[in-house]
Design an enzyme around this catalytic site. Structure first.
Site, PDB file in Angstrom:
ATOM      1  N   ASN A   1     -80.257-112.279  26.427  1.00  0.00           N
ATOM      2  CA  ASN A   1     -80.166-112.658  27.862  1.00  0.00           C
ATOM      3  C   ASN A   1     -80.986-111.803  28.852  1.00  0.00           C
ATOM      4  O   ASN A   1     -81.955-112.096  29.519  1.00  0.00           O
ATOM      5  CB  ASN A   1     -78.856-112.851  28.337  1.00  0.00           C
ATOM      6  CG  ASN A   1     -78.276-114.250  28.263  1.00  0.00           C
ATOM      7  OD1 ASN A   1     -79.020-114.852  27.757  1.00  0.00           O
ATOM      8  ND2 ASN A   1     -77.115-114.466  28.444  1.00  0.00           N
TER       9      ASN A   1
ATOM     10  N   THR B   1     -80.875-118.659  33.137  1.00  0.00           N
ATOM     11  CA  THR B   1     -79.789-119.444  33.824  1.00  0.00           C
ATOM     12  C   THR B   1     -78.485-118.574  33.788  1.00  0.00           C
ATOM     13  O   THR B   1     -77.302-119.280  33.971  1.00  0.00           O
ATOM     14  CB  THR B   1     -79.407-120.699  32.873  1.00  0.00           C
ATOM     15  OG1 THR B   1     -79.301-120.352  31.475  1.00  0.00           O
ATOM     16  CG2 THR B   1     -80.786-121.505  32.953  1.00  0.00           C
TER      17      THR B   1
ATOM     18  N   ASP C   1     -79.684-102.939  44.939  1.00  0.00           N
ATOM     19  CA  ASP C   1     -78.378-102.564  44.105  1.00  0.00           C
ATOM     20  C   ASP C   1     -79.070-102.501  42.503  1.00  0.00           C
ATOM     21  O   ASP C   1     -78.084-102.052  41.678  1.00  0.00           O
ATOM     22  CB  ASP C   1     -77.334-103.869  44.148  1.00  0.00           C
ATOM     23  CG  ASP C   1     -76.582-103.822  45.365  1.00  0.00           C
ATOM     24  OD1 ASP C   1     -76.759-102.724  46.156  1.00  0.00           O
ATOM     25  OD2 ASP C   1     -75.743-104.645  45.532  1.00  0.00           O
TER      26      ASP C   1
ATOM     27  N   GLN D   1     -73.377-105.542  27.139  1.00  0.00           N
ATOM     28  CA  GLN D   1     -73.185-104.003  26.431  1.00  0.00           C
ATOM     29  C   GLN D   1     -73.684-103.075  27.369  1.00  0.00           C
ATOM     30  O   GLN D   1     -74.791-103.122  27.808  1.00  0.00           O
ATOM     31  CB  GLN D   1     -73.731-104.072  25.102  1.00  0.00           C
ATOM     32  CG  GLN D   1     -73.503-105.133  24.074  1.00  0.00           C
ATOM     33  CD  GLN D   1     -71.704-105.193  23.871  1.00  0.00           C
ATOM     34  OE1 GLN D   1     -71.371-104.274  23.376  1.00  0.00           O
ATOM     35  NE2 GLN D   1     -71.291-106.347  24.182  1.00  0.00           N
TER      36      GLN D   1
ATOM     37  N   TYR E   1     -77.241-114.268  34.878  1.00  0.00           N
ATOM     38  CA  TYR E   1     -77.198-113.351  36.086  1.00  0.00           C
ATOM     39  C   TYR E   1     -78.413-113.658  36.816  1.00  0.00           C
ATOM     40  O   TYR E   1     -78.407-113.326  37.985  1.00  0.00           O
ATOM     41  CB  TYR E   1     -77.297-112.025  35.285  1.00  0.00           C
ATOM     42  CG  TYR E   1     -76.657-110.848  36.422  1.00  0.00           C
ATOM     43  CD1 TYR E   1     -76.272-111.163  37.658  1.00  0.00           C
ATOM     44  CD2 TYR E   1     -76.793-109.529  36.230  1.00  0.00           C
ATOM     45  CE1 TYR E   1     -76.033-110.195  38.573  1.00  0.00           C
ATOM     46  CE2 TYR E   1     -76.319-108.636  36.907  1.00  0.00           C
ATOM     47  CZ  TYR E   1     -75.928-108.897  38.315  1.00  0.00           C
ATOM     48  OH  TYR E   1     -75.476-107.933  39.138  1.00  0.00           O
ATOM     49  N   SER E   2     -79.477-113.673  36.342  1.00  0.00           N
ATOM     50  CA  SER E   2     -80.763-113.587  36.924  1.00  0.00           C
ATOM     51  C   SER E   2     -80.983-114.950  38.037  1.00  0.00           C
ATOM     52  O   SER E   2     -81.116-114.791  39.242  1.00  0.00           O
ATOM     53  CB  SER E   2     -82.021-113.879  36.081  1.00  0.00           C
ATOM     54  OG  SER E   2     -83.009-113.934  36.715  1.00  0.00           O
TER      55      SER E   2
ATOM     56  N   ASP F   1     -71.206-119.060  24.937  1.00  0.00           N
ATOM     57  CA  ASP F   1     -72.638-118.234  24.959  1.00  0.00           C
ATOM     58  C   ASP F   1     -72.382-116.667  24.368  1.00  0.00           C
ATOM     59  O   ASP F   1     -73.079-116.283  23.693  1.00  0.00           O
ATOM     60  CB  ASP F   1     -72.916-118.117  26.418  1.00  0.00           C
ATOM     61  CG  ASP F   1     -73.122-119.694  27.047  1.00  0.00           C
ATOM     62  OD1 ASP F   1     -73.516-120.459  26.092  1.00  0.00           O
ATOM     63  OD2 ASP F   1     -73.365-119.767  28.157  1.00  0.00           O
ATOM     64  N   GLY F   2     -71.082-116.282  24.685  1.00  0.00           N
ATOM     65  CA  GLY F   2     -71.113-115.027  24.279  1.00  0.00           C
ATOM     66  C   GLY F   2     -71.210-114.941  22.872  1.00  0.00           C
ATOM     67  O   GLY F   2     -71.325-113.520  22.231  1.00  0.00           O
TER      68      GLY F   2
ATOM     69  N   SER G   1     -78.098-116.148  39.304  1.00  0.00           N
ATOM     70  CA  SER G   1     -77.134-116.055  40.301  1.00  0.00           C
ATOM     71  C   SER G   1     -77.504-115.087  41.464  1.00  0.00           C
ATOM     72  O   SER G   1     -77.334-115.089  42.462  1.00  0.00           O
ATOM     73  CB  SER G   1     -75.802-115.408  39.736  1.00  0.00           C
ATOM     74  OG  SER G   1     -75.358-115.998  38.647  1.00  0.00           O
TER      75      SER G   1
END
Length: 332
Positions: free
Chosen positions: A182, A222, A211, A281, A224-225, A102-103, A227
């Protein structure tokens, strides 16, 4: 040589209709060039050699390009590479082959700030949720399909963020603009709770404390959001996700807004500092209460080439890779 000028005229791939899940290539598709992008791993380096040598043998009229650092790594091996180090939005390869995870796809998104060629993705990373082909050794069949025009593409919207410096609430040329695929993340710098003012289309939506805050695309839903409790959204659904990170209020549930929304974020207090990152980034300088961010839909989406079709590929990945709705007994 006039190679790049010829490429730009031939690069007439059809843009996806936002209301379609997949779009098919036009009949006049005649690719003449490809950019191969890889992750930094031994296996990916070997795959670049295999793919390029196969293409030189089977499709000698296709010009093969790699990034400058990849060419330097392989310069002693007499491979058929030409260098692309700086990308002109008006001069593009006809399509891109991604060898990584994905990166790697996020890296390709950063290479092309505006128009992006179709991307054929092979999974050579850790998760590979955004990759259409699980087995990179299937590249002959997949590439032949692309060259024949026998494929569909999934349209993935990107967002565009603009950072205004030291001038709230007045706009000023002191800014930085960047697209992302993303998510954009605004988080606290220290142990204090971070306050963020969030406005939609010029109207204050809320001030959240916690935070931080995530502004994600459907593709990023699918990551960080998710998570942090956000919904999973199919890439073809043009929308913008607002997901809080550990909010102090339990009533702050994640939101899904229309893709036409313009989001403005500002650190609530001049005494608070925040860090901003997008697609992994980060910005070297912290944001203060005098800085503000505008986020809106980019006019330049990404088109990824499907394995079968957009719905099948996505639902297969959420089941096989994210174990969606599977108990422990259902995992292999």
């Amino acid at each position: 040589k006039m190679l790049f000028r010829t490429i730009s005229r031939r690069n007439k791939y059809k843009k996806a209709n936002p209301r379609q899940i997949s779009t098919r290539k036009t009949n006049n598709w005649q690719p003449k060039s490809v950019l191969i992008v890889r992750k930094d791993s031994i296996r990916a380096k070997e795959m670049v050699k295999s793919v390029s040598m196969w293409m030189q043998k089977e499709h000698p009229n296709i010009d093969i390009f790699v990034e400058k650092d990849v060419q330097n790594d392989l310069s002693s091996q007499n491979l058929p590479f030409k260098s692309i180090s700086t990308f002109d939005p008006q001069i593009l390869p006809d399509f891109v082959i991604s060898l990584g995870g994905d990166g790697t796809l996020l890296h390709i998104s950063r290479l092309f700030s505006k128009k992006v060629p179709p991307i054929l993705t092979f999974h050579m990373g850790s998760l590979g949720f955004l990759n259409s082909y699980d087995n990179p050794d299937s590249y002959p069949l997949a590439i032949n399909r692309v060259l024949e025009g026998n494929f569909t593409m999934s349209r993935r919207m990107r967002l565009e963020a603009t950072i205004f410096r030291n001038n709230y609430p007045h706009k000023n040329p002191i800014k930085k603009v960047f697209p992302y695929l993303n998510e954009l993340v605004l988080t606290r710098c220290d142990s204090q709770v971070l306050g963020i003012q969030c406005s939609v289309n010029g109207k204050l939506l809320t001030t959240t404390y916690g935070d931080g805050l995530i502004l994600a695309t459907p593709t990023g839903s699918t990551a960080y959001s998710m998570s942090c409790g956000g919904s999973m959204v199919h890439p073809s659904v043009d929308s913008l996700l607002i997901t809080p990170i550990a909010p102090t209020s339990l009533s702050f549930r994640p939101l899904i807004l229309p893709s036409t929304s313009k989001i403005t974020l500002r650190v609530d207090s001049n005494n608070d500092d925040a860090t901003i990152s997008w697609d992994g980034q980060s910005l070297s300088r912290k944001l203060t209460g005098k800085d503000w961010i505008e986020v809106r839909k980019s006019r330049h989406p990404i088109h990824t080439i499907d394995n079968q079709d957009a719905t099948y590929d996505w639902t297969k990945n959420i089941k096989d890779l994210l174990y969606w709705n599977k108990g422990l007994s259902g995992r292999k």
